[in-house]
Design a protein around this motif. Structure first.
Motif, PDB file in Angstrom:
ATOM      1  N   ARG A1230       9.620 -10.435   7.873  1.00  0.00           N
ATOM      2  CA  ARG A1230      10.791  -9.751   8.454  1.00  0.00           C
ATOM      3  C   ARG A1230      11.430  -8.821   7.437  1.00  0.00           C
ATOM      4  O   ARG A1230      11.798  -7.687   7.780  1.00  0.00           O
ATOM      5  CB  ARG A1230      11.802 -10.791   8.934  1.00  0.00           C
ATOM      6  CG  ARG A1230      13.072 -10.160   9.502  1.00  0.00           C
ATOM      7  CD  ARG A1230      14.074 -11.207   9.941  1.00  0.00           C
ATOM      8  NE  ARG A1230      15.319 -10.586  10.362  1.00  0.00           N
ATOM      9  CZ  ARG A1230      16.402 -11.271  10.773  1.00  0.00           C
ATOM     10  NH1 ARG A1230      16.361 -12.609  10.809  1.00  0.00           N
ATOM     11  NH2 ARG A1230      17.501 -10.642  11.129  1.00  0.00           N
ATOM     12  N   ALA A1231      11.565  -9.293   6.180  1.00  0.00           N
ATOM     13  CA  ALA A1231      12.190  -8.460   5.154  1.00  0.00           C
ATOM     14  C   ALA A1231      11.388  -7.192   4.917  1.00  0.00           C
ATOM     15  O   ALA A1231      11.959  -6.083   4.828  1.00  0.00           O
ATOM     16  CB  ALA A1231      12.318  -9.264   3.862  1.00  0.00           C
ATOM     17  N   ASP A1232      10.044  -7.335   4.837  1.00  0.00           N
ATOM     18  CA  ASP A1232       9.221  -6.142   4.628  1.00  0.00           C
ATOM     19  C   ASP A1232       9.297  -5.217   5.830  1.00  0.00           C
ATOM     20  O   ASP A1232       9.304  -3.979   5.681  1.00  0.00           O
ATOM     21  CB  ASP A1232       7.768  -6.557   4.387  1.00  0.00           C
ATOM     22  CG  ASP A1232       7.577  -7.227   3.030  1.00  0.00           C
ATOM     23  OD1 ASP A1232       8.448  -7.063   2.159  1.00  0.00           O
ATOM     24  OD2 ASP A1232       6.551  -7.931   2.847  1.00  0.00           O
ATOM     25  N   ALA A1233       9.332  -5.800   7.022  1.00  0.00           N
ATOM     26  CA  ALA A1233       9.424  -4.959   8.222  1.00  0.00           C
ATOM     27  C   ALA A1233      10.748  -4.198   8.230  1.00  0.00           C
ATOM     28  O   ALA A1233      10.793  -3.007   8.598  1.00  0.00           O
ATOM     29  CB  ALA A1233       9.276  -5.813   9.476  1.00  0.00           C
ATOM     30  N   GLU A1234      11.844  -4.845   7.860  1.00  0.00           N
ATOM     31  CA  GLU A1234      13.146  -4.161   7.829  1.00  0.00           C
ATOM     32  C   GLU A1234      13.139  -3.035   6.798  1.00  0.00           C
ATOM     33  O   GLU A1234      13.698  -1.954   7.041  1.00  0.00           O
ATOM     34  CB  GLU A1234      14.251  -5.180   7.520  1.00  0.00           C
ATOM     35  CG  GLU A1234      14.510  -6.138   8.679  1.00  0.00           C
ATOM     36  CD  GLU A1234      15.541  -7.199   8.313  1.00  0.00           C
ATOM     37  OE1 GLU A1234      15.835  -7.327   7.108  1.00  0.00           O
ATOM     38  OE2 GLU A1234      16.016  -7.911   9.220  1.00  0.00           O
ATOM     39  N   ARG A1235      12.532  -3.242   5.656  1.00  0.00           N
ATOM     40  CA  ARG A1235      12.445  -2.179   4.652  1.00  0.00           C
ATOM     41  C   ARG A1235      11.642  -1.003   5.202  1.00  0.00           C
ATOM     42  O   ARG A1235      11.994   0.171   4.980  1.00  0.00           O
ATOM     43  CB  ARG A1235      11.781  -2.708   3.391  1.00  0.00           C
ATOM     44  CG  ARG A1235      12.629  -3.723   2.649  1.00  0.00           C
ATOM     45  CD  ARG A1235      11.828  -4.368   1.522  1.00  0.00           C
ATOM     46  NE  ARG A1235      11.417  -3.390   0.526  1.00  0.00           N
ATOM     47  CZ  ARG A1235      10.483  -3.600  -0.397  1.00  0.00           C
ATOM     48  NH1 ARG A1235       9.845  -4.755  -0.419  1.00  0.00           N
ATOM     49  NH2 ARG A1235      10.178  -2.646  -1.259  1.00  0.00           N
ATOM     50  N   LEU A1236      10.529  -1.294   5.950  1.00  0.00           N
ATOM     51  CA  LEU A1236       9.730  -0.222   6.532  1.00  0.00           C
ATOM     52  C   LEU A1236      10.546   0.549   7.574  1.00  0.00           C
ATOM     53  O   LEU A1236      10.494   1.795   7.634  1.00  0.00           O
ATOM     54  CB  LEU A1236       8.468  -0.812   7.177  1.00  0.00           C
ATOM     55  CG  LEU A1236       7.563   0.174   7.921  1.00  0.00           C
ATOM     56  CD1 LEU A1236       6.954   1.184   6.952  1.00  0.00           C
ATOM     57  CD2 LEU A1236       6.471  -0.569   8.691  1.00  0.00           C
ATOM     58  N   ILE A1237      11.305  -0.188   8.402  1.00  0.00           N
ATOM     59  CA  ILE A1237      12.110   0.469   9.438  1.00  0.00           C
ATOM     60  C   ILE A1237      13.139   1.413   8.800  1.00  0.00           C
ATOM     61  O   ILE A1237      13.312   2.570   9.222  1.00  0.00           O
ATOM     62  CB  ILE A1237      12.816  -0.586  10.323  1.00  0.00           C
ATOM     63  CG1 ILE A1237      11.758  -1.395  11.096  1.00  0.00           C
ATOM     64  CG2 ILE A1237      13.808   0.075  11.271  1.00  0.00           C
ATOM     65  CD1 ILE A1237      12.332  -2.635  11.773  1.00  0.00           C
ATOM     66  N   ASP A1305       0.309  -5.166   6.153  1.00  0.00           N
ATOM     67  CA  ASP A1305       0.617  -6.415   6.869  1.00  0.00           C
ATOM     68  C   ASP A1305      -0.677  -7.043   7.403  1.00  0.00           C
ATOM     69  O   ASP A1305      -1.756  -6.469   7.359  1.00  0.00           O
ATOM     70  CB  ASP A1305       1.619  -6.156   7.992  1.00  0.00           C
ATOM     71  CG  ASP A1305       1.079  -5.221   9.050  1.00  0.00           C
ATOM     72  OD1 ASP A1305       0.179  -5.654   9.814  1.00  0.00           O
ATOM     73  OD2 ASP A1305       1.546  -4.056   9.114  1.00  0.00           O
ATOM     74  N   ARG A1306      -0.578  -8.260   7.937  1.00  0.00           N
ATOM     75  CA  ARG A1306      -1.757  -9.073   8.285  1.00  0.00           C
ATOM     76  C   ARG A1306      -2.575  -8.504   9.426  1.00  0.00           C
ATOM     77  O   ARG A1306      -3.695  -8.945   9.656  1.00  0.00           O
ATOM     78  CB  ARG A1306      -1.322 -10.485   8.637  1.00  0.00           C
ATOM     79  CG  ARG A1306      -0.221 -10.575   9.663  1.00  0.00           C
ATOM     80  CD  ARG A1306       0.265 -12.010   9.792  1.00  0.00           C
ATOM     81  NE  ARG A1306       1.483 -12.136  10.550  1.00  0.00           N
ATOM     82  CZ  ARG A1306       1.546 -12.265  11.874  1.00  0.00           C
ATOM     83  NH1 ARG A1306       0.435 -12.237  12.586  1.00  0.00           N
ATOM     84  NH2 ARG A1306       2.704 -12.390  12.481  1.00  0.00           N
ATOM     85  N   ARG A1307      -2.060  -7.519  10.144  1.00  0.00           N
ATOM     86  CA  ARG A1307      -2.851  -6.929  11.228  1.00  0.00           C
ATOM     87  C   ARG A1307      -4.107  -6.264  10.701  1.00  0.00           C
ATOM     88  O   ARG A1307      -5.120  -6.169  11.405  1.00  0.00           O
ATOM     89  CB  ARG A1307      -2.016  -5.871  11.971  1.00  0.00           C
ATOM     90  CG  ARG A1307      -0.916  -6.403  12.826  1.00  0.00           C
ATOM     91  CD  ARG A1307      -0.157  -5.246  13.438  1.00  0.00           C
ATOM     92  NE  ARG A1307       0.454  -4.394  12.415  1.00  0.00           N
ATOM     93  CZ  ARG A1307       0.919  -3.165  12.636  1.00  0.00           C
ATOM     94  NH1 ARG A1307       0.798  -2.630  13.846  1.00  0.00           N
ATOM     95  NH2 ARG A1307       1.470  -2.468  11.662  1.00  0.00           N
ATOM     96  N   PHE A1308      -4.047  -5.786   9.465  1.00  0.00           N
ATOM     97  CA  PHE A1308      -5.143  -4.981   8.931  1.00  0.00           C
ATOM     98  C   PHE A1308      -6.044  -5.747   7.959  1.00  0.00           C
ATOM     99  O   PHE A1308      -6.845  -5.154   7.249  1.00  0.00           O
ATOM    100  CB  PHE A1308      -4.564  -3.748   8.214  1.00  0.00           C
ATOM    101  CG  PHE A1308      -3.598  -2.977   9.060  1.00  0.00           C
ATOM    102  CD1 PHE A1308      -4.051  -2.154  10.083  1.00  0.00           C
ATOM    103  CD2 PHE A1308      -2.219  -3.087   8.863  1.00  0.00           C
ATOM    104  CE1 PHE A1308      -3.152  -1.441  10.861  1.00  0.00           C
ATOM    105  CE2 PHE A1308      -1.318  -2.385   9.643  1.00  0.00           C
ATOM    106  CZ  PHE A1308      -1.782  -1.556  10.651  1.00  0.00           C
TER     107      PHE A1308
END
Length: 1416
Positions: A1230-1237, A1305-1308
């Protein structure tokens, strides 16, 4: 002497018989006239009812002798004789043979000697006569009476073999039997003499007898009889003349007398032939006497003289006094044996006697009775010392048990090669009669053990000398005291082999010196006697089977020249010993090649030879020899195992001389070979040999092959019988011909080998695996080359299936039945390198079995459903192929598993690889091949096969498909109502059986069956199956995630388990559902189920507790997860609603995707292909209504270019992305996603332009900041905090730097490295752009300014709205009704409803900043 109580008259004592014919008395009706022609009368029931002898049996009944008084032997006065003699047949000419073969039966053979049973035996001595005459035996007071004693083979008897004349002598209490033992006739001409003095008791000593050398021109020997207790002596000059003259009532040639001077209780124990000097009698007291059967004029006459011991004076005379006799007897002791040798002059013989305690005596006897003592020595101590010095095991026996059992004189006049080869001393070269060369048989004994030795003794006037000692190591049974004959030792010419005859065994021992070798030299230096050949011939321990007499046959050319002219003399090149075996007959043990004993490669007792004897001769029920149970073999288990493997292979391949290479009946030959292999393992088991597993399996495999080959041959004969005339080429005969010449023994046409089939079964059974596999090759060849028509090929197919299936079935059945006998576990064949490759699972067999099975599919499909009138093949054979197909399939699958199991533990890498390949093939074929059977209406067979191999997938498929087929057949309109009802009834039965299978196999079967049922008939068939008593349907649905949509319905309807239904829906909606609409419904239903359950619990509870239960806490957590998931779905739906207008004109999914990407992906630079590809993939999923992952939804929200009014309809896109991170991610993700956003939010605007404040007023600058994406996002977050104070996803620009620039992220994780690298470059590009704004445009400071403005704007907005609502609630309500879009409250997305704040009329004149930013 030779007359019964009914006879009268007597012979003229000591006179010759007259040649004059006497006229018979007319009143004598007992005399029979001579017959014109001799006839043979076969043995019949009347043989013993009427005591008249057969034409070739001559019974001489002697007249009484008046001068003889009746004494201990029960002699009585006799009457006149009654003649019972038939005319004797013509004698063969000297040297004439009755036949080329001797008619003997081989009892055993090895590389050193052969044991055979001679055919000639008097009928009345045969065992068959025993049972027919026992009823004639009568006793009175223990006395033996009646003629039954003449015929009973169980009576005590003893005798001897006289090879010089070719006759055998056997004596019972009442009769003497003489016959030519070398005759080839089974019932030879026999002379039977009735003894006139029957013993009173059966335990009395048997009469003693000896054949006397023929005199004059006669070829027939004479007969001497001595009664051991009474001392009565009778003598016939010729057995043939006695019979002839008795018939014609002429004077007899028999003379009688008695021994004078016998002590009370003294017995005659031995008669020793000392011809031409006479005979020597041995007495139980140790005395010896000379007996002569002719007077000084050469006429028959009996005289007896006792021999002096030489220790007393000569004044006592020949007979001496009683005192002297007693003292000399006490000194001499029990005489074990006496032997004679030729003297230096005609009419002289040297007599040597040995006592049991080791004392030796020697006399020289002259014709007429003159004798002189030569030596008298006690050798006991020297014999014991010599034996124990050479034979260490004898030292464990007590010395006082030492005993001399017998001895023989070493033959003289040997060839030099025999003298050189012998291990005896140089005494072999001496010819002086003053030196006697003897070989003693001595023994030590204790308890039930004995130790025997052969000891060389040289007797000379200077004193005796002990020479070579040869221990007997192969035999250790003590001599029986009640045996009819004592142990005997024979050393026939050329003195290289000794025969030791016991009552139930014969030891054959080499007396040759071992060949020179380093080992033998070392043994001699260590005073160890090198081992030479020694073997034992054992006889059965039957009560009535024992050696009662023996003699030797020496190589011809060493005896007198006249012996060669005697018709019954056996001429031999090698020494033999001949035995009279009571209950059996005459047995000869003949050395095969005596010269081999003197060669560099003498015969040896090998493990293989012992096995051969036990196997090839031990299987005969009538064999008197015994090969097991007597003693252990002197070989290691490894040696015996290797020999057993070699012998087993020779039996299977007919490479042993004991098996005929061209049998008349091949079936009998093969059955015999099967019996030999069975005898081999039985013998090995009796020895309790510790065989290794490889040996056991190899022996079992050979036995399997032999048994299966026998079965195949029987099938071959059946195939031949069933084929029409002119078509005699069966699959088996074709296989024998077509097998590659390198895989079989080729025919040798030059020697007449023209039958390939029989030739293969004789020589190549050990290659049976190749033969069985070739069956398919024959089918393939005939089919592809069109060598036969359809009918002929059909028969070949049937024969191939029959042979393959039957052969492998018989082999495995044999293996299962005999596994215990061979000491293996038939079910555990996987023992790796311990055994060879299973012959039933070789590559050739397995591969061709697979092909044959598949060819059967093709053949049946081609002809089985074809109408009979148009079918060219034999439907009976075709139907047989169909019925054999399941069994053939079973054999194929078993071969796969056999090899896989074996190869798994093999050290051969290639075998292991093939084993893994076979295992994979098995997993495929166990399903497909079993399932294929249903295509030929073999439903039940397929079910049984699936059960056998635990192939539950196949079992479920077949069971369900059979039920469905029956139901479908009943539903079709082309059958009658009764047939339809029968099918439905059968389907019901099958369903019940399916329910039983549920109980038997559990979930493994039930789940697969429900899977097939679901696939074939839908979910309702699963839910409606009535015979599921274990709840397998519910478990099946619950354990299949893909069936969760059905499982929750089953939970509600059948199980009434709302809790589990909610869990199922929750799991389905949160983790498994891919469609967003379905997911929304499932989550909503799950939430509803949880709420319903809570309500039910609340209704059932008392509500007293204020603390929530564990169950309530779990439901609360689940409801929270559902709410979060539903929030994500709302955001995805809102995004889709904004994308939808742009794709209205798309004609298909591809066009829609292209329009959407073109419209909303314009902000992504074209050079960032990875970002563009990622955006396109997410957009395609959105358009397909897939439930997007949080990261994918975030990418779409942060990269899409949305219309300006999206703030009012769905809310700020970056704010929504932060909400997705809140609801869908946790922790660092979540923290990494918020930084990306925030990074993408900050880079959405050009902060360099915002930072250029030159020539700008405050209102302009505020307006510039209010237009940025960052301000809109901050405003929405602050607005959200009014209702959710925990929502604080603030990240300043400098903190957003560096996210996803080193790792994605883990999708890749599973994507290729090239794409990952490009995507990382794109992330670094974003990060570089943000860093420029941070470093060059004071972005961190502008971020603080924008956040402060957003916070103030929100506060002012809420204050004004509160004041307005308080002053005029009614007006506000009316205004709200007139203009709902101008509502100032927060919408469902948690953001202001418009981009500008709508104020009351009092504030309309004030300047408002875009985005709701006030000018303060």
């Amino acid at each position: 002497m030779f007359s019964s109580a009914l006879h009268e008259g007597g012979p003229a004592k000591g006179t010759r018989s007259s040649r004059r014919r006497q006229r018979p008395v007319s009143s004598d009706t007992s005399v029979q006239q001579p017959k014109a022609k001799r006839q043979r009368v076969p043995l019949s029931e009347t043989t013993f009812a009427n005591p008249d002898p057969s034409p070739e049996m001559y019974e001489v009944k002697p007249d009484k002798i008046d001068v003889l008084a009746a004494k201990r032997d029960g002699i009585e006065n006799m009457g006149a004789p009654r003649k019972e003699l038939s005319v004797r047949s013509k004698k063969p000419k000297p040297g004439e043979r009755s036949s080329k073969g001797d008619g003997s039966i081989v009892l055993t053979a090895n590389n050193a000697f052969t044991v055979s049973k001679l055919p000639a035996l008097p009928d009345r001595l045969r065992p068959v006569a025993q049972t027919r005459t026992e009823t004639l035996l009568t006793t009175k007071g223990g006395m033996l009476r009646g003629p039954a004693l003449l015929n009973s083979s169980k009576d005590r008897q003893h005798g001897a073999i006289y090879s010089s004349s070719g006759y055998a002598l056997s004596l019972t209490h009442t009769h003497a039997f003489i016959w030519p033992y070398t005759s080839t006739a089974s019932s030879p001409e026999t002379f039977i003499f009735t003894l006139p003095y029957p013993s009173k008791h059966a335990s009395d000593p048997l009469p003693l007898g000896s054949l006397v050398s023929p005199s004059g021109p006669s070829d027939e020997p004479g007969l001497l009889i001595v009664m051991p207790m009474s001392g009565k002596v009778a003598y016939w000059e010729s057995i043939s003349s006695a019979a002839t003259l008795d018939l014609l009532r002429q004077q007899r040639t028999g003379v009688e007398d008695s021994i004078s001077g016998m002590y009370s209780g003294e017995l005659v124990t031995q008669i020793v032939n000392a011809e031409s000097a006479g005979f020597v009698l041995v007495f139980s007291t140790g005395r010896m006497a000379y007996l002569n059967v002719r007077d000084a004029h050469g006429r028959p006459g009996i005289s007896v003289q006792f021999l002096r011991n030489g220790l007393g004076g000569n004044a006592l005379g020949f007979l001496g006094t009683i005192r002297q006799a007693l003292s000399s007897a006490a000194f001499r002791g029990d005489i074990a044996a006496a032997r004679t040798s030729h003297g230096s002059k005609v009419g002289e013989r040297v007599v040597v006697a040995a006592t049991s305690k080791g004392r030796l005596h020697s006399w020289k006897i002259h014709r007429g009775g003159h004798h002189e003592l030569l030596v008298d020595f006690d050798l006991r101590e020297r014999l014991v010392e010599a034996i124990q010095g050479v034979d260490p095991p004898s030292r464990s026996f007590p010395q006082d048990s030492f005993e001399v059992l017998d001895f023989t004189l070493v033959p003289r006049g040997l060839e030099q090669k025999s003298i050189t080869a012998s291990r005896l001393s140089e005494a072999l070269t001496y010819e002086d009669d003053s030196l006697q060369h003897a070989l003693l048989l001595a023994s030590f004994s204790k308890h039930h053990q004995a130790r025997y030795s052969l000891v060389e003794v040289v007797v000379c006037p200077e004193g005796p000398r002990v020479g070579a000692v040869r221990p007997v190591t192969s035999y250790g049974s003590p001599a029986r005291s009640n045996a009819p004959e004592k142990p005997r030792i024979y050393l026939p010419r050329p003195a290289l082999v000794a025969f030791i005859v016991f009552d139930r065994a014969v030891v054959v021992a080499s007396m040759a010196a071992p060949p020179d070798s380093p080992d033998s030299q070392l043994q001699e230096d260590s005073h160890i006697i090198p081992a030479t050949f020694e073997d034992v011939v054992d006889f059965r321990d039957d009560e009535d089977l024992q050696v009662v007499g023996s003699g030797i046959e020496e190589p011809s050319g060493n005896g007198p020249a006249q012996d060669d002219l005697r018709p019954h003399r056996h001429r031999t090149k090698n020494p033999t010993v001949v035995l009279l075996l009571q209950g059996v007959g005459t047995v000869r043990i003949a050395i095969t090649d005596v010269d081999r004993f003197a060669s560099d490669t003498p015969p040896q007792v090998t493990a293989k030879s012992k096995l051969e004897q036990a196997v090839f001769f031990g299987v005969k029920d009538d064999n008197p020899l015994v090969f097991q149970g007597k003693r252990q073999l002197p070989f290691s288990s490894r040696e015996i195992g290797n020999a057993a493997i070699e012998l087993s292979h020779e039996i299977v391949s007919s490479k042993t001389p004991f098996i005929a290479s061209l049998p008349a009946s091949l079936e009998n030959n093969m059955k015999s070979r099967v019996a030999y292999l069975d005898g081999l393992i039985a013998y090995l088991n009796s020895l309790q040999v510790d065989l290794d597993m490889r040996t056991r399996w190899m022996l079992l495999y050979n036995a399997e092959k032999m048994a299966v080959a026998t079965w195949i041959w029987q099938k071959h004969e059946q195939f031949l019988a069933e084929r029409p005339k002119g078509e005699k080429k069966t699959l088996i005969s074709e296989t024998a011909v077509y097998i590659n010449e390198q895989q079989k023994t080729e025919l040798n046409v030059a020697v007449g080998q023209v039958d390939p089939v029989r030739h293969w079964f004789i020589n190549d059974v050990w290659r049976l695996d190749i033969f069985v596999a070739w069956a398919y090759q024959i089918i393939k060849y005939h089919f592809t080359e069109r060598l036969t028509d359809e009918a002929g090929l059909n028969r070949l197919v049937w024969e191939a299936v029959t042979v393959n299936n039957g052969a492998l079935f018989e082999a495995r059945q044999f293996r299962l039945n005999r596994a215990r006998q061979y000491g293996v576990d038939a079910q555990d064949i996987a023992v790796g390198n311990a055994i060879p490759e299973p012959w039933t699972a070789t590559y050739f067999i397995t591969n061709n079995l697979k092909r044959l099975v598949e060819f059967c599919y093709q053949w049946l499909e081609r002809h089985w459903r074809q109408p009979s009138e148009d079918n060219p093949v034999d439907l009976r054979l075709l139907e047989s192929v169909r019925h054999l197909l399941p069994s053939l399939t079973s054999q194929y699958l078993t071969s796969l598993t056999e090899f896989s199991a074996w190869a798994a533990l093999s050290d051969d890498a290639q075998a292991q690889e093939r084993g893994r390949s076979y295992q994979q093939i098995y997993q495929e074929d166990v399903y497909t091949k079993i399932l294929r059977l249903k295509d030929f209406k073999l439903w039940d067979e397929a079910i049984d096969l699936a059960k056998e191999y635990q192939a539950l997938d196949s079992l479920a498929e077949v069971v369900v498909q059979q039920i469905l087929a029956l139901e479908q057949s009943a539903a079709e309109g082309n059958i009658t109502d009764s047939a339809a009802q029968e099918n439905l009834a059968l389907a019901k039965i099958k369903k019940q059986q399916m329910g039983h299978l549920f109980d038997e196999y559990g979930e493994s079967f039930a789940f697969r069956a429900y899977g097939v049922l679901l696939e074939s008939s839908g979910v309702q068939a699963v839910l409606d199956f009535p015979y599921d008593k274990g709840g397998y349907a519910t478990r099946f649905l619950r354990t299949k995630p893909e069936l969760a949509k059905i499982s929750w319905i089953n939970d509600v309807e059948r199980e009434k388990d709302i809790d589990h239904a909610a869990e199922t829906l929750l799991d389905l909606g949160l983790t498994r559902e891919q469609q967003v609409w379905n997911k929304k419904i499932e989550l909503s239903l799950g939430k509803l189920a949880l709420l319903a359950e809570e309500a039910e619990l609340a209704a059932n509870g008392d509500g007293a507790s204020s603390v929530p239960s564990e169950h309530e806490g779990k439901n609360g957590a689940n409801i929270e997860k559902i709410d979060q998931a539903l929030e994500l779905i709302k955001i995805q739906d809102a995004l889709y609603s904004h994308i939808l207008p742009t794709i209205q004109e798309g004609v298909d999914e591809a066009a829609e995707l292209e329009l959407a990407v073109k419209e909303h992906g314009i902000l992504i630079p074209k050079r960032q292909k990875a970002l563009h590809q990622m955006f396109e993939d997410g957009m395609s999923r959105l358009l397909r209504h897939e439930a997007l992952q949080p990261h994918t939804l975030i990418d779409l929200l942060t990269l899409a270019a949305l219309p300006a009014d999206h703030y009012d309809t769905m809310g700020d896109q970056f704010y929504l992305a932060l909400k997705v991170a809140k609801y869908g991610l946790k922790g660092e993700e979540r923290a990494d996603a918020e930084r990306l956003i925030w990074r993408r939010c900050f880079t959405r605007d050009d902060w360099k332009r915002v930072n250029e404040t030159n020539e700008k007023g405050d209102l302009d600058q505020l307006a510039t900041v209010g237009e940025t994406a960052a301000y809109h996002t901050l405003f929405a977050i602050v607005d959200e905090q009014q209702s959710d104070s925990d929502f604080r996803p603030f990240v300043k620009p400098s903190d957003a730097l560096g996210v996803f620039t080193n790792a994605l992220d883990r999708r890749f994780d599973n994507m290729d490295d090239g794409f990952r690298a490009k995507l990382l470059d794109a992330m670094r590009w974003e990060d570089g752009r943000l860093r420029t704004f941070v470093d060059k445009a004071q972005l961190d400071a502008w971020y603080r300014t924008a956040r402060e403005c957003a916070e103030k704007t929100v506060v002012v907005s809420y204050d004004r709205m509160t004041a307005a609502n308080s002053a005029a609630p009614a007006a506000a309500a009316a205004a709200a009704a007139r203009a709902p879009a101008a509502q100032h409250q927060v919408n469902g997305n948690g953001i202001a409803s418009g981009t500008r704040l709508v104020l009351g009329e009092a504030d309309e004149g004030k300047m408002m900043m875009p985005g709701g930013l006030f000018a303060v």
